[in-house]
Design a protein around this motif. Structure first.
Motif, PDB file in Angstrom:
ATOM      1  N   LEU A 180       0.824  -1.199   0.000  1.00 47.17           N
ATOM      2  CA  LEU A 180       0.000   0.000   0.000  1.00 47.17           C
ATOM      3  C   LEU A 180       0.864   1.257   0.000  1.00 47.17           C
ATOM      4  O   LEU A 180       1.833   1.362   0.754  1.00 47.17           O
ATOM      5  N   GLN A 181       0.469   2.230  -0.824  1.00 46.21           N
ATOM      6  CA  GLN A 181       1.172   3.511  -0.918  1.00 46.21           C
ATOM      7  C   GLN A 181       0.243   4.613  -0.427  1.00 46.21           C
ATOM      8  O   GLN A 181      -0.905   4.707  -0.854  1.00 46.21           O
ATOM      9  N   ALA A 232       6.482   4.162  -6.525  1.00 45.36           N
ATOM     10  CA  ALA A 232       6.407   2.701  -6.560  1.00 45.36           C
ATOM     11  C   ALA A 232       6.307   2.197  -8.000  1.00 45.36           C
ATOM     12  O   ALA A 232       6.858   1.145  -8.340  1.00 45.36           O
ATOM     13  N   ARG A 233       5.600   2.953  -8.840  1.00 44.47           N
ATOM     14  CA  ARG A 233       5.493   2.583 -10.253  1.00 44.47           C
ATOM     15  C   ARG A 233       6.880   2.533 -10.905  1.00 44.47           C
ATOM     16  O   ARG A 233       7.175   1.646 -11.711  1.00 44.47           O
ATOM     17  N   LEU A 288      -2.164  -0.589  -8.764  1.00 43.50           N
ATOM     18  CA  LEU A 288      -3.619  -0.520  -8.664  1.00 43.50           C
ATOM     19  C   LEU A 288      -4.055   0.691  -7.854  1.00 43.50           C
ATOM     20  O   LEU A 288      -3.313   1.171  -6.993  1.00 43.50           O
ATOM     21  N   ASP A 289      -5.284   1.161  -8.115  1.00 41.48           N
ATOM     22  CA  ASP A 289      -5.844   2.196  -7.258  1.00 41.48           C
ATOM     23  C   ASP A 289      -6.497   1.535  -6.038  1.00 41.48           C
ATOM     24  O   ASP A 289      -6.565   0.305  -5.935  1.00 41.48           O
ATOM     25  N   ALA A 290      -7.001   2.349  -5.120  1.00 45.96           N
ATOM     26  CA  ALA A 290      -7.518   1.813  -3.857  1.00 45.96           C
ATOM     27  C   ALA A 290      -8.709   0.878  -4.078  1.00 45.96           C
ATOM     28  O   ALA A 290      -8.830  -0.167  -3.421  1.00 45.96           O
ATOM     29  N   ALA A 291      -9.587   1.237  -4.993  1.00 44.89           N
ATOM     30  CA  ALA A 291     -10.768   0.406  -5.246  1.00 44.89           C
ATOM     31  C   ALA A 291     -10.371  -0.966  -5.778  1.00 44.89           C
ATOM     32  O   ALA A 291     -10.956  -1.992  -5.391  1.00 44.89           O
ATOM     33  N   VAL A 342       1.042  -1.619  -5.063  1.00 41.93           N
ATOM     34  CA  VAL A 342       1.666  -2.548  -6.006  1.00 41.93           C
ATOM     35  C   VAL A 342       1.172  -3.941  -5.648  1.00 41.93           C
ATOM     36  O   VAL A 342       1.294  -4.375  -4.494  1.00 41.93           O
ATOM     37  N   TYR A 343       0.625  -4.633  -6.623  1.00 38.91           N
ATOM     38  CA  TYR A 343       0.100  -5.980  -6.407  1.00 38.91           C
ATOM     39  C   TYR A 343       0.977  -6.989  -7.125  1.00 38.91           C
ATOM     40  O   TYR A 343       1.234  -6.860  -8.323  1.00 38.91           O
TER      41      TYR A 343
END
Length: 408
Positions: free
Chosen positions: A142-143, A152-153, A170-173, A193-194
């Motif tokens: 989580l960022q 992070a990207r 990814l976004d939060a959703a 980041v996933y």
């Protein structure tokens, strides 16, 4: 069949992985430790197998954080200067490594070592009879802000260029869709980041399983055994002097974590390894709180510098990095901070009746690259496997393969 006899100093995850690989390659193995297998730093670590997210602590961003690290009492990374020359040498070397070139080089080496480690651990797990709460459910890092997410990207892009596993930003959703237990915390992070392929495992159970398997296959294990010195002859170590008497072998591997420098000094060898103190709690997941109360996916919250890993019906919560010497005292305020983090992210995950507090010393080098194999000035039949920092569990089996290859 290899006729050589190798003595491994250390029964943590790094030492036991080394002994396992040696035995698989036909070596006769002896293991020495002053405590039970996995009972030191391996017993309460973060439990994440972070194969694809290996960004070293020594990073250019440290410079902007330095005032907080030195002064803020609640900082998750704490540097407290002591009258300890080893700490000052390590700290200055660490700051010298906080540059983009060194960070990229370290990342590349750690990714390669982590890939080898994944393969070797998967092979070991296929042979062991216990599950060790192993899971491959992925990890979300989580960022807290959009700026952090963009940084992070860039790290994801670098790791992709270096051959890392597939990762998504990814976004939060999207994060909550993957891990619904994060729904109540979605306002506190911009995205993540996933890495779908990341894993988790109970390091203590793995150590115990490895030790049992090694003994079944003929390894000699000397526990509650203090190493007191070395016998040398013509530039070689011929025996360990221990509280149980002399132990002879053809070769020796030092895998004693943050205790390695003390033993190395007996041989006139300096190791740039210093302990980074970390903490953890282990919570029982509340079975009556619903399927989405506790995470299934591993989670790292970079705002709080805390990691979460599901271990069966338990949740390991770990974090902090303190450069405070060899003090293993469990600080109540640090344990409370971890409990507060768990309540903030996953308020219904546990009844929080028992925290199982723990503190341990991660052996770290200034750059984040572990010391593996022979080093200049040391006896030629002595190899090292130490300095893995917070990635000891992740890198243990890969570094074991590297040691055995160099020994051969």
């Amino acid at each position: 069949m290899n006729s050589k006899h190798v003595c491994v100093l250390g029964a943590g995850i790094v030492g036991l992985a080394t002994a396992w690989q040696l035995q698989r390659d036909g070596y006769s193995v002896t293991i020495v430790d002053r405590a039970a297998p996995g009972s030191g730093t391996s017993s309460g670590n973060g439990a994440q197998l972070s194969y694809s997210y290996v960004q070293p602590l020594a990073d250019p961003s440290i410079w902007a954080q330095l005032p907080k690290l030195l002064l803020a009492p609640d900082s998750p990374l704490k540097l407290r200067p002591r009258l300890d020359p080893a700490q000052w040498r390590w700290g200055l070397s660490f700051l010298g490594a906080c540059n983009a070139v060194q960070s990229r080089e370290t990342t590349a080496r750690l990714l390669a070592l982590a890939a080898a480690s994944r393969t070797a651990l998967e092979g070991a797990l296929s042979e062991l009879s216990t599950h060790c709460d192993f899971s491959q459910t992925g990890k979300l890092v989580l960022q807290p802000t959009l700026a952090a997410l963009e940084g992070a990207r860039q790290q994801v892009l670098l790791q992709s260029q270096l051959g890392g596993a597939p990762q998504e930003v990814l976004d939060a959703a999207q994060c909550v869709a993957i891990e619904p237990a994060l729904d109540g915390y979605r306002q506190h992070f911009a995205g993540a980041v996933y890495t779908p392929s990341e894993c988790a495992i109970d390091s203590l159970k793995l150590c115990q399983s490895l030790a049992e398997a090694l003994v079944r296959k003929g390894a000699q294990v000397h526990l509650n055994c203090e190493v007191q010195g070395f016998r040398r002859e013509r530039g070689l170590v011929t025996a360990l002097r221990t509280s149980a008497g002399d132990l002879q072998a053809d070769a020796f591997v030092m895998a004693l974590g943050s205790d390695s420098p003390r033993l190395a000094r007996m041989l006139g060898v300096g190791l740039a390894v210093y302990p980074l103190k970390g903490y953890s709690i282990t919570l029982d997941v509340d079975p009556g709180a619903g399927a989405h109360s506790a995470p299934r996916v591993s989670v790292t919250d970079t705002r709080r510098k805390v990691v979460f890993a599901r271990l069966g019906d338990r949740l390991r919560v770990a974090g902090m990095a303190e450069l405070v010497g060899h003090d293993r005292t469990v600080a109540p305020e640090r344990i409370q901070s971890l409990a507060d983090a768990a309540r903030a992210l996953f308020p219904a995950c546990s009844r929080f009746e028992t925290l199982n507090p723990w503190a341990g010393l991660r052996p770290a080098t200034p750059t984040g690259q572990p010391i593996i194999g022979r080093i200049e000035g040391a006896p030629t039949n002595l190899l090292f496997n130490t300095g893995h920092g917070a990635l000891g569990l992740t890198l243990a089996f890969g570094s074991a393969v590297q040691v055995v290859n160099e020994l051969g």
